[in-house]
Write a protein that holds these residues in place. Sequence first.
Motif, PDB file in Angstrom:
ATOM      1  N   PHE A  89       0.923  -1.037   0.120  1.00 46.60           N
ATOM      2  CA  PHE A  89       0.064  -0.093   0.174  1.00 46.60           C
ATOM      3  C   PHE A  89       0.761   1.244   0.071  1.00 46.60           C
ATOM      4  CE2 PHE A  89      -3.442  -2.581   0.279  1.00 46.60           C
ATOM      5  CZ  PHE A  89      -4.771  -1.804   0.374  1.00 46.60           C
ATOM      6  N   LEU A  90       2.040   1.032   0.862  1.00 45.40           N
ATOM      7  CA  LEU A  90       2.847   2.399   0.571  1.00 45.40           C
ATOM      8  C   LEU A  90       3.393   2.429  -0.696  1.00 45.40           C
ATOM      9  CD1 LEU A  90       4.553   2.185   4.222  1.00 45.40           C
ATOM     10  CD2 LEU A  90       2.601   3.734   3.331  1.00 45.40           C
ATOM     11  N   LEU A  91       3.797   1.432  -1.346  1.00 42.98           N
ATOM     12  CA  LEU A  91       4.315   1.579  -2.641  1.00 42.98           C
ATOM     13  C   LEU A  91       3.380   2.177  -3.496  1.00 42.98           C
ATOM     14  CD1 LEU A  91       6.606   0.743  -4.840  1.00 42.98           C
ATOM     15  CD2 LEU A  91       5.490  -1.486  -5.012  1.00 42.98           C
ATOM     16  N   ARG A 169      -1.783   3.207 -16.618  1.00 43.45           N
ATOM     17  CA  ARG A 169      -1.221   1.987 -16.396  1.00 43.45           C
ATOM     18  C   ARG A 169       0.072   1.836 -15.400  1.00 43.45           C
ATOM     19  NH1 ARG A 169      -0.722   1.828 -23.037  1.00 43.45           N
ATOM     20  NH2 ARG A 169      -2.710   1.140 -23.319  1.00 43.45           N
ATOM     21  N   PRO A 170       0.710   2.640 -15.092  1.00 35.64           N
ATOM     22  CA  PRO A 170       1.833   2.624 -13.971  1.00 35.64           C
ATOM     23  C   PRO A 170       1.465   2.354 -12.725  1.00 35.64           C
ATOM     24  CG  PRO A 170       2.504   4.413 -15.607  1.00 35.64           C
ATOM     25  CD  PRO A 170       1.129   3.977 -15.954  1.00 35.64           C
ATOM     26  N   VAL A 171      -0.082   2.841 -12.471  1.00 33.92           N
ATOM     27  CA  VAL A 171      -0.722   2.927 -11.132  1.00 33.92           C
ATOM     28  C   VAL A 171      -1.831   1.979 -10.965  1.00 33.92           C
ATOM     29  CG1 VAL A 171       0.167   5.291 -10.562  1.00 33.92           C
ATOM     30  CG2 VAL A 171      -1.937   5.022 -11.753  1.00 33.92           C
ATOM     31  N   ALA A 172      -1.871   1.243 -11.962  1.00 35.98           N
ATOM     32  CA  ALA A 172      -3.219   0.440 -12.106  1.00 35.98           C
ATOM     33  C   ALA A 172      -2.804  -1.221 -11.538  1.00 35.98           C
ATOM     34  CB  ALA A 172      -3.619   0.210 -13.616  1.00 35.98           C
ATOM     35  N   VAL A 173      -1.767  -1.467 -11.586  1.00 36.35           N
ATOM     36  CA  VAL A 173      -1.421  -2.868 -11.010  1.00 36.35           C
ATOM     37  C   VAL A 173      -1.591  -3.428  -9.663  1.00 36.35           C
ATOM     38  CG1 VAL A 173       0.438  -4.640 -10.925  1.00 36.35           C
ATOM     39  CG2 VAL A 173       0.317  -3.146 -12.784  1.00 36.35           C
ATOM     40  N   ILE A 174      -1.223  -2.519  -8.610  1.00 33.67           N
ATOM     41  CA  ILE A 174      -1.409  -2.646  -7.258  1.00 33.67           C
ATOM     42  C   ILE A 174      -2.995  -2.700  -6.999  1.00 33.67           C
ATOM     43  CG2 ILE A 174      -1.285  -1.732  -5.218  1.00 33.67           C
ATOM     44  CD1 ILE A 174       1.641  -1.336  -5.737  1.00 33.67           C
ATOM     45  N   PRO A 175      -3.803  -1.724  -7.316  1.00 34.08           N
ATOM     46  CA  PRO A 175      -5.098  -1.607  -6.954  1.00 34.08           C
ATOM     47  C   PRO A 175      -5.867  -3.036  -7.701  1.00 34.08           C
ATOM     48  CG  PRO A 175      -4.530   0.514  -7.690  1.00 34.08           C
ATOM     49  CD  PRO A 175      -3.449  -0.572  -7.879  1.00 34.08           C
ATOM     50  N   ILE A 176      -5.443  -3.371  -8.891  1.00 35.02           N
ATOM     51  CA  ILE A 176      -6.020  -4.763  -9.284  1.00 35.02           C
ATOM     52  C   ILE A 176      -5.747  -5.842  -8.425  1.00 35.02           C
ATOM     53  CG2 ILE A 176      -5.819  -6.487 -11.417  1.00 35.02           C
ATOM     54  CD1 ILE A 176      -5.594  -3.956 -13.209  1.00 35.02           C
ATOM     55  N   ILE A 177      -4.437  -5.963  -8.063  1.00 32.07           N
ATOM     56  CA  ILE A 177      -4.053  -6.960  -7.317  1.00 32.07           C
ATOM     57  C   ILE A 177      -4.874  -6.938  -6.001  1.00 32.07           C
ATOM     58  CG2 ILE A 177      -2.131  -7.938  -5.885  1.00 32.07           C
ATOM     59  CD1 ILE A 177      -0.166  -6.933  -8.056  1.00 32.07           C
ATOM     60  N   MET A 196     -18.160  -5.839  -5.444  1.00 35.91           N
ATOM     61  CA  MET A 196     -17.560  -5.050  -6.151  1.00 35.91           C
ATOM     62  C   MET A 196     -16.273  -4.947  -6.758  1.00 35.91           C
ATOM     63  SD  MET A 196     -20.573  -3.249  -7.243  1.00 35.91           S
ATOM     64  CE  MET A 196     -19.935  -1.471  -7.719  1.00 35.91           C
ATOM     65  N   LEU A 197     -15.350  -5.312  -5.883  1.00 32.87           N
ATOM     66  CA  LEU A 197     -14.020  -5.302  -6.169  1.00 32.87           C
ATOM     67  C   LEU A 197     -13.730  -6.160  -7.388  1.00 32.87           C
ATOM     68  CD1 LEU A 197     -12.803  -5.468  -2.438  1.00 32.87           C
ATOM     69  CD2 LEU A 197     -12.232  -3.673  -4.010  1.00 32.87           C
ATOM     70  N   PHE A 198     -14.303  -7.260  -7.406  1.00 28.59           N
ATOM     71  CA  PHE A 198     -14.038  -8.271  -8.657  1.00 28.59           C
ATOM     72  C   PHE A 198     -14.249  -7.455 -10.036  1.00 28.59           C
ATOM     73  CE2 PHE A 198     -14.453 -11.494  -5.289  1.00 28.59           C
ATOM     74  CZ  PHE A 198     -13.340 -12.020  -5.528  1.00 28.59           C
ATOM     75  N   ALA A 199     -15.422  -6.809 -10.095  1.00 29.52           N
ATOM     76  CA  ALA A 199     -15.886  -6.096 -11.188  1.00 29.52           C
ATOM     77  C   ALA A 199     -14.926  -4.870 -11.354  1.00 29.52           C
ATOM     78  CB  ALA A 199     -17.197  -5.519 -11.070  1.00 29.52           C
ATOM     79  N   ALA A 200     -14.502  -4.229 -10.346  1.00 26.22           N
ATOM     80  CA  ALA A 200     -13.638  -3.000 -10.500  1.00 26.22           C
ATOM     81  C   ALA A 200     -12.356  -3.735 -11.185  1.00 26.22           C
ATOM     82  CB  ALA A 200     -13.522  -2.364  -9.027  1.00 26.22           C
ATOM     83  N   ALA A 201     -11.600  -4.815 -10.412  1.00 30.53           N
ATOM     84  CA  ALA A 201     -10.388  -5.368 -10.933  1.00 30.53           C
ATOM     85  C   ALA A 201     -10.488  -5.798 -12.474  1.00 30.53           C
ATOM     86  CB  ALA A 201     -10.138  -6.410 -10.003  1.00 30.53           C
ATOM     87  N   ILE A 202     -11.681  -6.275 -12.829  1.00 31.76           N
ATOM     88  CA  ILE A 202     -11.833  -6.698 -14.341  1.00 31.76           C
ATOM     89  C   ILE A 202     -12.112  -5.551 -15.261  1.00 31.76           C
ATOM     90  CG2 ILE A 202     -13.188  -7.822 -16.073  1.00 31.76           C
ATOM     91  CD1 ILE A 202     -14.052  -9.707 -13.689  1.00 31.76           C
ATOM     92  N   LEU A 203     -12.372  -4.686 -14.829  1.00 25.48           N
ATOM     93  CA  LEU A 203     -12.880  -3.322 -15.924  1.00 25.48           C
ATOM     94  C   LEU A 203     -11.524  -2.543 -15.848  1.00 25.48           C
ATOM     95  CD1 LEU A 203     -16.596  -2.611 -14.785  1.00 25.48           C
ATOM     96  CD2 LEU A 203     -15.502  -3.407 -17.028  1.00 25.48           C
ATOM     97  N   LEU A 204     -10.759  -2.277 -14.658  1.00 26.97           N
ATOM     98  CA  LEU A 204      -9.655  -1.497 -14.741  1.00 26.97           C
ATOM     99  C   LEU A 204      -8.363  -2.551 -15.551  1.00 26.97           C
ATOM    100  CD1 LEU A 204      -7.760   0.754 -13.979  1.00 26.97           C
ATOM    101  CD2 LEU A 204      -7.118  -0.414 -11.892  1.00 26.97           C
ATOM    102  N   ALA A 205      -8.413  -3.715 -15.700  1.00 24.52           N
ATOM    103  CA  ALA A 205      -7.701  -4.253 -16.174  1.00 24.52           C
ATOM    104  C   ALA A 205      -7.794  -4.388 -17.618  1.00 24.52           C
ATOM    105  CB  ALA A 205      -7.609  -6.011 -15.934  1.00 24.52           C
ATOM    106  N   VAL A 206      -9.211  -4.203 -18.185  1.00 18.54           N
ATOM    107  CA  VAL A 206      -9.495  -4.243 -19.556  1.00 18.54           C
ATOM    108  C   VAL A 206      -9.258  -2.915 -20.217  1.00 18.54           C
ATOM    109  CG1 VAL A 206     -11.658  -4.161 -20.926  1.00 18.54           C
ATOM    110  CG2 VAL A 206     -11.612  -5.853 -19.548  1.00 18.54           C
ATOM    111  N   TYR A 207      -9.677  -1.786 -19.255  1.00 18.45           N
ATOM    112  CA  TYR A 207      -9.496  -0.490 -19.584  1.00 18.45           C
ATOM    113  C   TYR A 207      -7.863  -0.108 -19.653  1.00 18.45           C
ATOM    114  CZ  TYR A 207      -9.202   4.613 -19.341  1.00 18.45           C
ATOM    115  OH  TYR A 207      -8.881   6.107 -19.842  1.00 18.45           O
TER     116      TYR A 207
END
Length: 223
Positions: A89-91, A169-177, A196-207
């Motif tokens: 989270f600090l990263l 893209r550089p800041v999307a990986v950790i929220p998806i994880i 809702m987190l699963f839907a959020a992860a999928i949509l951010l990955a697609v985006y």
Amino acid sequence: MAGSMMELPFSHAGFLEVFAAFNSRFLPLLIFLWAVTAFVFLRLHSGGSQLSRWVVLLLVVHWGWAGVAYHWLYFAQINPAAPLFGALFLLQAGLLAWYGLFKRQLVFVPAAHGWSAIGWLFILSGLAYPFITPVAGMEYPLLPVFGIPCPTTLITIGALLMVPREQVRPVAVIPIIWAVIGGSAVFLFRVWPDLMLFAAAILLAVYSLDVRRFARSIRSLGK
């Protein structure tokens, strides 16, 4: 599911007791953080992308707070993985600060259509989180409220869906994880709002990956 529960280093009751201790100590701060968060996004909705630096600063505070106050100070008491989660989270807080405050590459475009409209749904879900958990059958103080990883992730993903794809893209990986990790609470502890987190992860990955463009590239190779 029973097998998964047995492998965890803490019980369902212990998990909820962490929230109780966290809420009892920090509730006034959590209410203040919720109010500030609602205010900043309300201003973003009406004021446009010139408020991007304030949104980034808010997200940095959310990730830093959840990493230290929740993971390191409380969750670490029952989960040996919590210090690693806190560092993650600090990263993310550091990445948001680097790309959003120093390089100024995170610009939020709060249009009320397309991906931005979906983003607003996740932001509203994160803000509604402390009101949804009691409706879902949990009782205060033994429930997640605010200023913790899951609503932080929902709000962040919602905001990132308003950022141009190349910038996000550089800041999307950790929220998806974390959306995947945090979403497991649905099955392990029946924290239903975390669905809702699963839907959020999928949509951010697609985006962020621009899946449709990738698929077109693959098809063009086969021609």
